[in-house]
Design an enzyme around this catalytic site. Sequence first.
Site, PDB file in Angstrom:
ATOM      1  CB  CYS A  45      -0.958  -0.018   1.194  1.00 51.68           C
ATOM      2  SG  CYS A  45      -2.286   1.182   1.029  1.00 51.68           S
ATOM      3  CB  ALA A  47       3.480   5.822  -4.655  1.00 53.87           C
ATOM      4  CB  SER A  78       2.266  -0.089   3.781  1.00 53.07           C
ATOM      5  OG  SER A  78       2.815  -0.969   4.730  1.00 53.07           O
ATOM      6  CG  HIS A 132       7.961  -1.618 -14.118  1.00 57.21           C
ATOM      7  ND1 HIS A 132       8.102  -1.314 -15.456  1.00 57.21           N
ATOM      8  CD2 HIS A 132       9.228  -1.608 -13.597  1.00 57.21           C
ATOM      9  CE1 HIS A 132       9.385  -1.133 -15.742  1.00 57.21           C
ATOM     10  NE2 HIS A 132      10.082  -1.313 -14.629  1.00 57.21           N
ATOM     11  N   GLY A 158       1.757   7.892  -8.316  1.00 56.33           N
ATOM     12  CA  GLY A 158       0.501   7.500  -7.681  1.00 56.33           C
ATOM     13  C   GLY A 158      -0.374   8.681  -7.278  1.00 56.33           C
ATOM     14  CD  GLU A 389       7.557   4.524 -20.845  1.00 56.01           C
ATOM     15  OE1 GLU A 389       8.002   5.172 -19.882  1.00 56.01           O
ATOM     16  OE2 GLU A 389       6.646   3.669 -20.726  1.00 56.01           O
ATOM     17  CD  GLU A 393       6.636   8.507 -17.306  1.00 59.05           C
ATOM     18  OE1 GLU A 393       7.122   8.694 -16.181  1.00 59.05           O
ATOM     19  OE2 GLU A 393       6.313   7.389 -17.740  1.00 59.05           O
TER      20      GLU A 393
HETATM   21  N1  LIG Z   1       5.936   5.336  -8.611  1.00 55.35           N
HETATM   22  C1  LIG Z   1       5.570   5.438  -9.880  1.00 55.35           C
HETATM   23  O1  LIG Z   1       5.571   6.540 -10.439  1.00 55.35           O
HETATM   24  C2  LIG Z   1       5.099   4.247 -10.636  1.00 55.35           C
HETATM   25  C3  LIG Z   1       4.440   4.417 -11.843  1.00 55.35           C
HETATM   26  C4  LIG Z   1       3.962   3.315 -12.533  1.00 55.35           C
HETATM   27  C5  LIG Z   1       4.194   2.057 -12.039  1.00 55.35           C
HETATM   28  N2  LIG Z   1       4.884   1.880 -10.871  1.00 55.35           N
HETATM   29  C6  LIG Z   1       5.087   0.512 -10.374  1.00 55.35           C
HETATM   30  O2  LIG Z   1       4.233   0.280  -9.275  1.00 55.35           O
HETATM   31  C7  LIG Z   1       4.816  -0.685  -8.405  1.00 55.35           C
HETATM   32  C8  LIG Z   1       4.803  -0.149  -6.984  1.00 55.35           C
HETATM   33  O3  LIG Z   1       5.595   1.019  -6.940  1.00 55.35           O
HETATM   34  P1  LIG Z   1       5.379   2.150  -5.869  1.00 55.35           P
HETATM   35  O4  LIG Z   1       6.102   3.341  -6.357  1.00 55.35           O
HETATM   36  O5  LIG Z   1       3.959   2.256  -5.537  1.00 55.35           O
HETATM   37  O6  LIG Z   1       6.158   1.557  -4.618  1.00 55.35           O
HETATM   38  P2  LIG Z   1       6.204   2.093  -3.108  1.00 55.35           P
HETATM   39  O7  LIG Z   1       5.549   3.421  -2.998  1.00 55.35           O
HETATM   40  O8  LIG Z   1       7.583   1.949  -2.666  1.00 55.35           O
HETATM   41  O9  LIG Z   1       5.278   1.079  -2.305  1.00 55.35           O
HETATM   42  C9  LIG Z   1       5.618  -0.241  -2.155  1.00 55.35           C
HETATM   43  C10 LIG Z   1       4.697  -0.965  -1.173  1.00 55.35           C
HETATM   44  O10 LIG Z   1       5.069  -2.317  -1.078  1.00 55.35           O
HETATM   45  C11 LIG Z   1       5.351  -2.692   0.253  1.00 55.35           C
HETATM   46  N3  LIG Z   1       6.524  -3.563   0.295  1.00 55.35           N
HETATM   47  C12 LIG Z   1       7.827  -3.225   0.225  1.00 55.35           C
HETATM   48  N4  LIG Z   1       8.601  -4.313   0.269  1.00 55.35           N
HETATM   49  C13 LIG Z   1       7.775  -5.382   0.391  1.00 55.35           C
HETATM   50  C14 LIG Z   1       7.987  -6.779   0.501  1.00 55.35           C
HETATM   51  N5  LIG Z   1       9.188  -7.305   0.489  1.00 55.35           N
HETATM   52  N6  LIG Z   1       6.909  -7.565   0.599  1.00 55.35           N
HETATM   53  C15 LIG Z   1       5.676  -7.053   0.609  1.00 55.35           C
HETATM   54  N7  LIG Z   1       5.412  -5.738   0.516  1.00 55.35           N
HETATM   55  C16 LIG Z   1       6.465  -4.913   0.394  1.00 55.35           C
HETATM   56  C17 LIG Z   1       5.596  -1.418   1.008  1.00 55.35           C
HETATM   57  O11 LIG Z   1       5.048  -1.531   2.311  1.00 55.35           O
HETATM   58  P3  LIG Z   1       5.887  -2.025   3.592  1.00 55.35           P
HETATM   59  O12 LIG Z   1       7.327  -1.686   3.339  1.00 55.35           O
HETATM   60  O13 LIG Z   1       5.267  -1.274   4.716  1.00 55.35           O
HETATM   61  O14 LIG Z   1       5.624  -3.506   3.671  1.00 55.35           O
HETATM   62  C18 LIG Z   1       4.781  -0.397   0.218  1.00 55.35           C
HETATM   63  O15 LIG Z   1       3.474  -0.321   0.703  1.00 55.35           O
HETATM   64  C19 LIG Z   1       6.171  -0.981  -8.967  1.00 55.35           C
HETATM   65  O16 LIG Z   1       6.088  -2.135  -9.767  1.00 55.35           O
HETATM   66  C20 LIG Z   1       6.460   0.240  -9.844  1.00 55.35           C
HETATM   67  O17 LIG Z   1       7.352  -0.014 -10.894  1.00 55.35           O
HETATM   68  C21 LIG Z   1       5.299   2.961 -10.149  1.00 55.35           C
END
Ligand SMILES: NC(=O)c1ccc[n+]([C@@H]2O[C@H](COP(=O)([O-])OP(=O)(O)OC[C@H]3O[C@@H](n4cnc5c(N)ncnc54)[C@H](OP(=O)(O)O)[C@@H]3O)[C@@H](O)[C@H]2O)c1
EC number: 1.1.1.86
Lengths: 490, 495
Positions: A45, A47, A78, A132, A158, A389, A393
């Site tokens: 939970c 971004a 999260s 991704h 997000g 890309e 962006e």
């Molecule tokens: N950010 C962007 O702009 C963007 C855009 C498009 C797509 N994406 C994709 O979206 C996905 C998520 O990215 P995000 O930016 O949302 O990441 P994020 O903000 O870092 O969030 C990751 C979440 O996963 C949890 N997590 C971390 N390590 C974990 C583990 N080992 N096991 C289970 N849960 C875990 C974290 O919570 P806890 O650490 O509290 O467990 C956190 O809630 C990625 O695949 C990314 O490439 C991101």
Amino acid sequence: MANYFNTLPLREQLAQLAKCRFMSMSEFDDGVDALKGKKIVVIGCGAQGLNQGLNLRDSGLDVSYTLRAAAIAEKRQSWKNATENGFVVGTYEELIPTADVVLNLTPDKQHTPVVKTVMPLMKQGACLSYSHGFNIVEEGMQIREDLTVIMVAPKCPGSEVRAEYVRGFGVPTLIAVHEDNDPKGEGLALAKAYAVGTGGHKAGVLMSSFIAEVKSDLMGEQTILCGMLQTGSILCFDKMIEEGIDAGYASRLIQYGWETVTEALKYGGVTNMLDRLSNPAKIKAFDLSEELKVIMRPLYNKHQDDIISGHFSQTMMEDWANDDKNLLGWRAETAETNFEKTPAGDVEISEQEFFDNGILMVAMVKAGVELAFETMTAAGIVAESAYYESLHETPLIANTIARKKLYEMNATISDTAEYGCYLYNHACLPLLADFMKDIKTDVIGKGLSTDDNGVDNARLIEVNAALRSHPVEAIGTVLRGHMADMKKIV
Amino acid sequence: MDNAIRLEKVTVNFDDRFALSEIDWTIEKNQHWVITGTNGSGKSALAAVLAGVGDIESGEVSGLPSHVGLVSFEAQAELIAKELKKDDADIMDVISLGTPVHEMIFDNCQDPKLAQELVEKFGLTPLLNRAFRKLSTGETRKVMLIRALSSKPNLLILDEPFDGLDAATLTMLQEHLISIVDTVPMVLVLNRFDEMPDFITHVAYMDKSALESKKTPKNRSEKAAIESGKLALTVDKNNEQAFHELYQLLHIKTTDLSVPEADPTNKLPELDPSQPLVKLKQATIKYGDTVIVDKLDWTIEQGQHWQLSGPNGSGKTCVLSLITGDHPQCYTNDIFVFGFQRGNGESIWQIKQFIGYVSTALQWEYRVSTSCRNVIISGFFDSIGMYSKSSDKQKAIADQWLELLGMKDRANQPFNKLSYGDQRLLLIARAMVKHPPLLILDEPCLGLDDMNRQLVLALIEKICEGQETTVLYVNHHAEDQIKGIENYLGLVKNS
Ligand SMILES: NC(=O)c1ccc[n+]([C@@H]2O[C@H](COP(=O)([O-])OP(=O)(O)OC[C@H]3O[C@@H](n4cnc5c(N)ncnc54)[C@H](OP(=O)(O)O)[C@@H]3O)[C@@H](O)[C@H]2O)c1
């Protein structure tokens, strides 16, 4: 696990890279129906996880969250994100077996362990979704045969995904179905419904492939988006200091300059960004960017080649295995750059002044956008994908620099983007050293002196024609036109 | 005139039928005023006070000039009545022709030369021997004007002086007024802004007073008999912004345009009239251990207007966002809205279609570069900005709204370049454009100055006239009341 892309025959590699189609609005007439009544469980939970989940729930879908046990026990951020927003939160064992669709929205680096843990718990015939494709394409994760694997990747952070939805709109989104895992042939219907649930269909959806998404996303983020802006920031700042420009002014010009000039890019492409300059300044920026393109082209090619071959992801994964030694080292170095350490001065810089005194920055953006686009399309990526890309962006990353400068920009972007950004930066700084020697304050810091306002007509016509005929402008006009029809919002 | 004319907390009665309440007004030397306002608000009465008319019940009046030239329909009617009385008195004798025009003008005249000049200019020469009471209304008016202008007044009060004058006379009168701006202060009562001469420096805006007369009425019928007006605002004409807003205010208050219809081609789904619009059961909002809203039961029936009040931090906006679906905890509460029990597969757009919503927060979020017309049209789509194609009908309806707001000329102007108050007006129109079953006005006057508050309240009153919309009004300003609200819910702050 082998690199999935490298296991494919060339014919298939080319076909996958070239897969990209702009979908028409009528293809989304079924709305969220394909997901109605299904149980969606989101892993993570952060971004993307939180904001996509909020949208999906507001679109009438059943959303709950599963987090790793430690996050629940320690009530981490999260866990707070999910519970304060009124979602059901449970352990993998509690929720995964009930899920019809599992959205894996954990950091890319964690995908392999996370997917390996949850896969055995998943229902027969359920769907696993990514935002991704790194795990599937670069790490070659093998997914159980009965599971459907899709990708729905919003092309924005997000927070934007949520903000645009609340306004009644959405963000451009890329969807894909992993063809090796579409046993029931329902992947596309699910991905489309998911895109509708997040509001993405209103802003435009590209039907692509896991491979095209990964190879273009990696290329964009490490070159023009993060790499070029980081390298440009350091070079421009140091040059201004060397030339005796006030440090506070220089810091402000850079921190907010990228955002200001790329705002023009967002509305009218490279052409509009350069049209914001006076005629002599435009010609100057054009010439500088041509020079930059010649110097940097081999670097862009190398990045693209390493991404295609899998060399990039392999070295990065080695660093992951080595406790992120390189990444953490580079991160610490960034915190020590002069630009990072000099706060923006308390001076007023008008919108136009960012252009007039930042000719070199404009040239760097132009060179970076065009090179990234040209390199991607040369590698077989379709123009639509390459546009999103690169040019699309750039303003989003520029915006994070305006808010947080480089160190925090790197902390905000994904680990893969950050890793790639440092690679680019380390190669690009020495590459541009000679070029920077000839740079003076007329193109960064002070602007051209006003008494040389004359230009040669023939040269101006040439420059204008060259700007307007670049292929990134052609596809940009089409895609922005689509957005502008719908979206009249800043 | 050496001193300013000062009215301090002056309450004046006129024949027990009408009163001006608590007027605070100062006319400095070298100022020229226009008094304007809604019908029945006491514009003429205020002007007449300067001429010593009315019983001053309380307050202080100082600096009234010794000699006031007054032209008004009342004064004109009085003079004619006097003439007719003379007629009656003479009825037993020879048939009287009444006072001839030249006598009316030149007897007791302070400035015969000027009077003669004006007689010629106004084309009255052939009528000089005619009986005053035989003149047409327009001609009588001219006589009144000449009398007042040539009386060497030290204050000139002209109540609707341009009404009933032919174009040529109008121009001459205006020219004459311009020629005397430096010699005599003027107060003009005007209904229409476009008649305002350039030399006017200040505008006073009158409104019907919501306050009852201070006299405690003995019975209801007496209370009903007394109407009163107040001086609601004064504006320096140099303040272009305020001046424009005043123009709009007058427009909204006095226009006979009614609220444009909803889009007939895009009807909202029918609601079951036997069901309440909203039913919250034991609604609770908390963040961690902090409880913001505690077990609130609230039902809003159709047609039942509500006012919601409470101090800052009492959760007013939170409660509203449970209804609108903007609060994530609406999924953890027992909420019934517009036929939906929340959390059963409905989307927020299905909820929002029944709601028109205005708040300061919405205005902040509406940072868009879109046109004023599109802002109104976006109300059909419940969106911030426009992302869908609008129909010609929707555009036409938006244009009618702009006309109602007095902003017809701004249809294509960018919304974000408008003043704060104008933006608010447009957002209210946006909220109402689809005639929503529920209109939520969350502190619609917050952050607005006095003028814009008046404007917003005028608009809200206008749009609530005879609509089938149920209003939910959130406010803690006691003075910003909206007519017709009978149900109150007060929230308290949870400690
Ligand atoms: N950010 C962007 O702009 C963007 C855009 C498009 C797509 N994406 C994709 O979206 C996905 C998520 O990215 P995000 O930016 O949302 O990441 P994020 O903000 O870092 O969030 C990751 C979440 O996963 C949890 N997590 C971390 N390590 C974990 C583990 N080992 N096991 C289970 N849960 C875990 C974290 O919570 P806890 O650490 O509290 O467990 C956190 O809630 C990625 O695949 C990314 O490439 C991101």
